[in-house]
Each structure stands twice: as structure tokens, then as C-alpha cells.
Design an enzyme around this catalytic site. Structure first.
Site, short mmCIF file in Angstrom:
data_model
loop_
_atom_site.label_atom_id
_atom_site.label_comp_id
_atom_site.label_asym_id
_atom_site.label_seq_id
_atom_site.Cartn_x
_atom_site.Cartn_y
_atom_site.Cartn_z
N TRP A 1 0.83 -1.20 0.00
CA TRP A 1 0.00 0.00 0.00
C TRP A 1 0.86 1.25 0.00
O TRP A 1 0.65 2.20 -0.73
CB TRP A 1 -0.91 -0.03 1.23
CG TRP A 1 -1.86 1.10 1.30
CD1 TRP A 1 -2.95 1.30 0.51
CD2 TRP A 1 -1.83 2.19 2.22
NE1 TRP A 1 -3.60 2.45 0.88
CE2 TRP A 1 -2.92 3.02 1.94
CE3 TRP A 1 -0.97 2.53 3.27
CZ2 TRP A 1 -3.19 4.18 2.65
CZ3 TRP A 1 -1.24 3.68 3.98
CH2 TRP A 1 -2.33 4.50 3.67
N GLU B 1 39.94 60.86 -3.50
CA GLU B 1 38.63 61.53 -3.49
C GLU B 1 38.78 63.04 -3.67
O GLU B 1 37.98 63.66 -4.37
CB GLU B 1 37.88 61.22 -2.19
CG GLU B 1 37.54 59.74 -1.98
CD GLU B 1 36.81 59.12 -3.16
OE1 GLU B 1 36.05 59.83 -3.87
OE2 GLU B 1 37.02 57.91 -3.41
ZN ZN Z 1 37.48 57.29 -7.85
#
Ligand code: ZN
Ligand code: ADP
Ligand code: MG
Length: 623
Positions: free
Chosen positions: A130, A427
Site C-alpha cells: 500500500w 577623493e
Molecule cells: Zn574614484
């Protein structure tokens, strides 16, 4: 998939056999192997309480322990002989009450275990069978579900979305209102013979609210909403995608009036024959099926297909023909008024203190999408919650803004002093160059706190559309991009890889100027880069449609342009060396510098303190 693995069945059988054997031996007992003479002796000594002979074995219960047991089982080869030998004795003992019961031939009589054991075994086998059938059935179920569309019916979180939840997108909403009206009352349109578009394509950058709009249309019209993502169609198995499409449209027709929403349709609707390997691959079958379904849709049957993409250019033209996605609605980035409205929507349910001014935030977030804005407020709320404050402040939003723009600050990544100095010079180089270039926007903020991928950043206003940039603007942008590298070369005497991203961007811009926008004399006003895009693997590559000679000239011209920009940048930075060093010193001390502070520094003025909302002020714009 229909054939089950026979091997697994054998394994089941083997397990079954073992279980059977174990049960049998437990209940039956393999026997204590007591010799025949001992059995007779026990009987004579009046130790036996009862016995039964069956199956060539004698089962005895004893009055006293033998071998630590009060019962024993042993083979008895000739029960008839045993009977002759002890028959009289047994009779006597039985009458004397020593032997409580006995049976010389119990073969025909089934004991409890004899009866129950086969039942147990048969039951066990049935249970296993089953189980096997069930698991097979369910896997067959899974197989048949495979071709079904994995749609999400209704609104996933169960919350009804209406146009009120979509802020700012007034024009888009207006266009979609028509669809809502149609879905609410199709008769009104069919009576006049008006044809309502089958398919509407929502086009726009990610996060601008395309999905939200589609859900709102369904919410407004109060119809079923079947949503599926284009990538759900793309499966390993040929034919599955196509059958999913069929299933999706069948479902929708049953539920009509309904909206089918195909998110990220470019995953499945890519131009046919453009993939490597070409031919009739899975995607093409899926796309063909989609075209067929949309054609066979009949008029006004109450199903409308909405789809969203941010790459309409790569869609197969057949998808955009009349009767299919013949209407496009552009969902753009919100303007300042739209941003304020979106902020209002997302500020609901959040605690803002009186310092927070949504108007100011809206003005400072040019280029943000609805998703960015919602993210911004959420980040700010998290910051406030982290410090156990009941409401978020403008300072939280300022901090969140940095996070959203460039990823969370990596304060923990402590830089060496020398690295910091390199970053500061880099920067400052960008900033000073930008300051001295007339077409470039003022510098808004400089930081040497590492964020996301970059070590530091210099922000001017987010760049607008490239579509109306002049040659001079583009050239000066290249100069400003080179600022970092040139400053390193001039003031450190050594250069770093920190500029690689700048150089990539500058080179791409120079290449576009030369070969795409026809901005160089030698090559004339010819676009060499505009060709078709070819899909290779996961990437698009532009097909080359020019000669080797032209290619050589393009390279030369790009190089010349870059050299020119480099020289210009070098001049600017050399002239402003003093100012640049003042900026570097300030950055090394404070890490952040506002646009105001920078401007003062460049003019040689006293530099003021920065306020809490410096970054927001820095980004304040009018658009
Ligand atoms: Zn840069
Ligand atoms: P897209 O499908 O265009 O990528 P989404 O519809 O998934 O974008 O938007 C993402 C989230 O951004 C939305 O769940 C919602 O919170 C927010 N959002 C986007 N646009 C708007 C808007 N116009 N109004 C309100 N919220 C928006
Ligand atoms: Mg989406």
C-alpha cells in the site's frame, strides 16, 4: 519516470524477509537444544507442568527453572516413540495433578501464534504494498502537476492592493483605469464594439512599482489575479514551459474575469533565434505557446494579460504585435511630487518625530524608485529601533540615505593610515577636478569611510539622462572621473587599483563618444556600436559591424580622447595643489565633508561644522 527502480523493490523484499525471520524466531523459539534424554529425565523427575508436541518439537512448561527458564522447546524426532516411552507416566502425573495439561499430537491444532503470525505477516506485506502504491501515486501526481502553471492565485499576502497604495504614478494609473473599468463591466465596451487590449506591457526600471500596479488593477476591479514569473516557465525539460502556459491561460479563462500577470516576461519572451544554440529550444516553444494562447483568446472574454519587464528592447517583436502586448505603459522613476507621495504611503505605520520632513527627503532623493524610498524609511526605522528610540529622526534618515546609496558603512574595516591618505587624495582629486569643470555639477559630499565596494566616494548630483548630454559635458565627466587617478599620480607618486572603476567608466564614455554618438572628426557622424544585441550565455554582446581598420581607428581615437582628458585633469590638479591638500587634511581628520565645507575649503574660507542632515542637504534638488 513511469518505470520504478526494480532495485528498490528487491530491497523491500529483503527487509520483509528479515523481519519475517526475526518474528518467527522470537515467537517460535529456535529451541534450547535440550537432548532427548534430558526431556525424559525432567518428566520422570516430575518437573514438567505441561507440554505440547507440534511440528516435530516439544514445548514444555516447567515447575522449576531449567537453564534459567521455566519453559523450553526442543526438537523431538519421533513423537510416536516418545509417546510409547512416557505415555503411562504422563497419564499418572496428569491424574496426580503434577502435569496440568499435555498433548502428544497438536499438529492440527493451531496455537495463538500460529494463527496470529501469518496474519501479521500478510498485514505487513499489504501495508508495504500500500505504501509503495501510495508513494508511486503521489509521484505520478507530482509528474502530472509538473506541467501545471505555478501560479499564485489572488494576492499573495492576502492584502488587497488598490490604486491608493500606488503613490505618484498618476499617468500610469489613469491608463490602467480603463482596464479596471473594462473588467468591472465588459458589456459597456462590447456593446459599442470597442476592442480592449489583450495584453499590456508595463515597462520600467526595477522597483518602480510595476508589480504593485498590476496587483492594484486586480484589486480595483475585484477580479482574480493570477501571477507568475517569467522564470517559472523556464524549466530543464522541454515542453514543460509550453504546457505551463497552456494551463495558466486555461485557469484564467475558467476564473474570468481575471488578470494574468507575467512578471519579468523577458525571461521567456526573449527574441527568438537570438540565443546560442538557436533553433527550437525550450524557450522558443514556451514563447510560441504564449503567442498562440494570446491569439486564440477571442474578443473580450474577460481575461487581460499584464506583463512587466525592464528590458523591452530584448523582447521578441512578435509579442508586441497587435492582439498581443500591443499597449505599453511606461512606469518611470517618480518625480519630486511622486516621491513625496510615496514617502507618505510608506511613512504610514512608522513613528516619525517632528524633525522629519518628507518634503525635504523627497527633494533630496532624485532618481530614487519607490522601492528605494520604502527601503530608505525602513532602514531609518531600523536605526532608531536599534537604539531603542520611539521614533525615527531626520538624522536616522540621513544615515539610512548613505546606506541605501552606497551600502552599509564598513566602519569595522579599519583602514591603515596610509590607505586612508591614498583614499583621501583620490577623493580630493575627484572633487577638485569636478569643482573646476564648468559643466559638472557641484560636489555634494565627500567621504573616505568605506562603503560597499568602494573605499571612499565623492558624490555630485545623481546624473540625469545621458540622452541630452553634450560633447563638452561628456568630456568633462571623463576628466572628473580621472581626478582620482591623476591625484594619486601627482601627489603620491604611485598609483593604486582604487581607480579601476573610474577608469572603466571613463573608457566606456570615451568609447561611446567616438563610436556610438559620432563625436569624433576622424570617424565622422557614424554609429558603430548601435547594432543588434546577441545573447551569449548570461550576457549581451554587441555585434561588431565595422571593419578591422575602423576598429583600429576607434581604439586610437579613444586613446587620444583619454590622453587629452588626462592632461586637462593634470593641469587642474597641479594648479590647485594647495586647495587639494587642505581637502585631504580635512578628510583625514573628519572622514566626511559636505559640499558647503568643500566649497569653503576651495575658496580658502573658514570651514564650518556639519549638521545632522548634511547629506540630505547635499542632495537637495529641484526637479
Ligand atoms: Zn574614484
Ligand atoms: P517592480 O515590479 O517595478 O520591480 P515593485 O512593484 O515590486 O517594483 O515595487 C517594489 C516595492 O516598492 C513595492 O512593494 C512598494 O513597497 C514600493 N513601491 C514602488 N513603487 C511604489 C509606488 N509608486 N508607491 C508606493 N510604493 C511603491
Ligand atoms: Mg516586480
Amino acid at each position: 519516470m513511469k518505470k520504478r527502480n526494480p532495485f528498490s523493490f528487491l530491497v523491500y523484499l529483503a527487509i520483509l524477509g528479515i523481519v519475517f525471520f526475526v518474528i518467527l524466531s522470537i515467537f517460535r523459539g529456535v529451541g534450547n537444544d535440550v537432548p532427548y534424554s534430558k526431556v525424559v529425565e525432567l518428566l520422570r523427575k516430575e518437573q514438567v507442568k505441561s507440554f505440547v508436541i507440534s511440528d516435530g518439537k516439544i514445548h514444555m512448561k516447567l515447575h522449576t527453572e531449567y537453564d534459567g527458564e521455566t519453559s523450553l522447546v526442543t526438537g523431538i524426532s519421533d513423537p510416536e516413540l516418545f509417546r510409547q516411552e512416557v505415555g503411562e507416566l504422563v497419564q499418572q502425573q496428569y491424574e496426580a495433578g503434577i502435569l496440568e495439561s499435555y498433548d502428544f499430537v497438536a499438529d492440527k491444532r493451531l496455537s495463538f501464534y500460529d494463527l496470529i503470525l501469518p496474519l501479521l505477516i500478510v498485514g505487513g506485506v499489504l501495508l508495504i504494498v500500500w505504501f509503495l502504491l501510495m508513494s508511486r501515486a503521489s509521484s505520478q501526481n507530482a509528474m502530472s502537476n509538473f506541467g501545471k502553471a505555478r501560479t499564485v492565485l489572488g494576492v499573495p499576502d492576502g492584502k488587497k492592493v488598490t490604486f491608493d497604495d500606488v503613490a505618484g504614478a498618476d499617468e500610469e494609473k489613469q491608463e490602467l483605469q480603463e482596464v479596471v473599468d473594462f473588467l468591472k463591466d465588459p458589456a459597456k465596451y462590447t456593446r459599442i464594439g470597442a476592442r480592449i487590449p489583450h495584453g499590456i506591457l508595463l515597462v520600467g526600471p526595477p522597483g518602480t512599482g510595476k508589480t504593485l500596479l498590476a496587483r492594484a488593477v486586480a484589486g480595483e476591479a475585484g477580479v482574480q489575479f493570477l501571477s507568475i514569473s517569467g522564470s517559472d516557465f523556464v524549466e530543464l525539460y522541454v515542453g514543460v514551459g509550453a504546457s505551463r502556459v497552456r494551463d495558466l491561460f486555461d485557469q484564467a479563462k475558467k476564473l474570468a474575469p481575471a488578470i494574468i500577470f507575467i512578471d519579468e516576461i523577458d525571461a521567456v519572451g526573449r527574441k527568438r533565434g537570438s540565443g546560442l544554440g538557436g533553433g527550437h529550444d525550450e524557450k522558443e516553444q514556451t514563447l510560441n505557446q504564449m503567442l498562440v494562447e494570446m491569439d486564440g483568446f477571442g474578443r473580450n472574454n474577460g481575461v487581460i494579460v499584464l506583463a512587466a519587464t525592464n528590458r523591452p528592447d530584448i523582447l521578441d517583436p512578435a509579442l508586441l504585435r497587435p492582439g498581443r502586448f500591443d499597449r505599453q505603459i511606461h512606469v518611470g522613476r517618480p518625480d519630486v511630487k511622486g516621491r513625496e507621495e510615496i514617502l507618505k504611503v510608506h511613512a504610514k505605520g512608522k513613528n516619525l518625530d517632528e524633525t522629519v520632513d518628507l518634503k525635504v527627503i523627497a527633494r533630496s532623493t532624485a532618481g530614487f524608485t519607490g522601492a528605494d524610498l520604502s527601503n530608505l524609511l525602513n532602514e531609518a526605522a531600523i536605526l532608531a529601533a536599534r537604539e531603542d528610540r520611539p521614533a525615527m529622526t531626520m538624522a536616522d534618515i540621513n544615515e539610512a540615505m548613505m546606506k541605501v546609496i552606497a551600502g552599509p558603512a564598513k566602519r569595522s574595516r579599519v583602514q591603515q593610515r596610509r590607505d586612508l591618505k591614498t583614499t583621501a587624495i583620490h577623493e580630493a582629486g575627484h572633487a577638485v577636478a569636478t569643482y573646476n569643470l564648468p559643466t559638472q555639477d557641484p560636489v555634494r559630499h565627500i567621504t573616505i569611510i568605506p562603503r560597499g565596494q568602494s573605499l571612499g566616494s565623492t558624490w555630485s548630483l545623481p546624473k540625469g539622462d545621458i540622452s541630452n548630454m553634450t560633447r563638452n559635458e561628456m568630456f568633462e565627466e571623463i576628466v572628473s572621473l580621472l581626478g582620482g587617478r591623476v591625484a594619486e599620480a601627482l601627489f603620491i607618486g604611485d598609483i593604486s587599483v582604487g581607480a579601476s572603476n573610474d577608469i572603466d567608466r571613463a573608457t566606456k564614455l570615451a568609447k561611446d563618444m567616438v563610436a556610438r554618438y559620432g563625436m569624433c572628426e576622424k570617424l565622422g557622424t557614424v554609429s558603430y556600436l548601435g547594432g543588434d544585441e546577441l545573447f551569449i550565455g548570461r550576457d549581451y554582446q554587441t555585434t561588431k559591424s565595422y571593419s578591422e581598420k575602423v576598429a583600429g581607428t576607434i581604439d586610437d581615437e579613444v586613446k587620444a580622447l583619454m590622453d587629452q582628458a588626462y592632461a586637462r585633469c593634470k593641469d587642474i590638479l597641479a594648479e590647485n595643489a594647495d586647495a587639494l591638500h587642505r581637502v585631504v587634511d580635512f578628510l583625514l581628520e573628519h572622514e566626511n565633508m559636505t559640499g558647503e565645507q568643500f566649497a569653503a575649503c576651495m575658496k580658502g574660507n573658514q570651514i564650518g561644522e556639519s549638521s545632522d542632515t548634511a547629506l540630505l542637504d547635499a542632495f537637495e534638488t529641484e526637479d
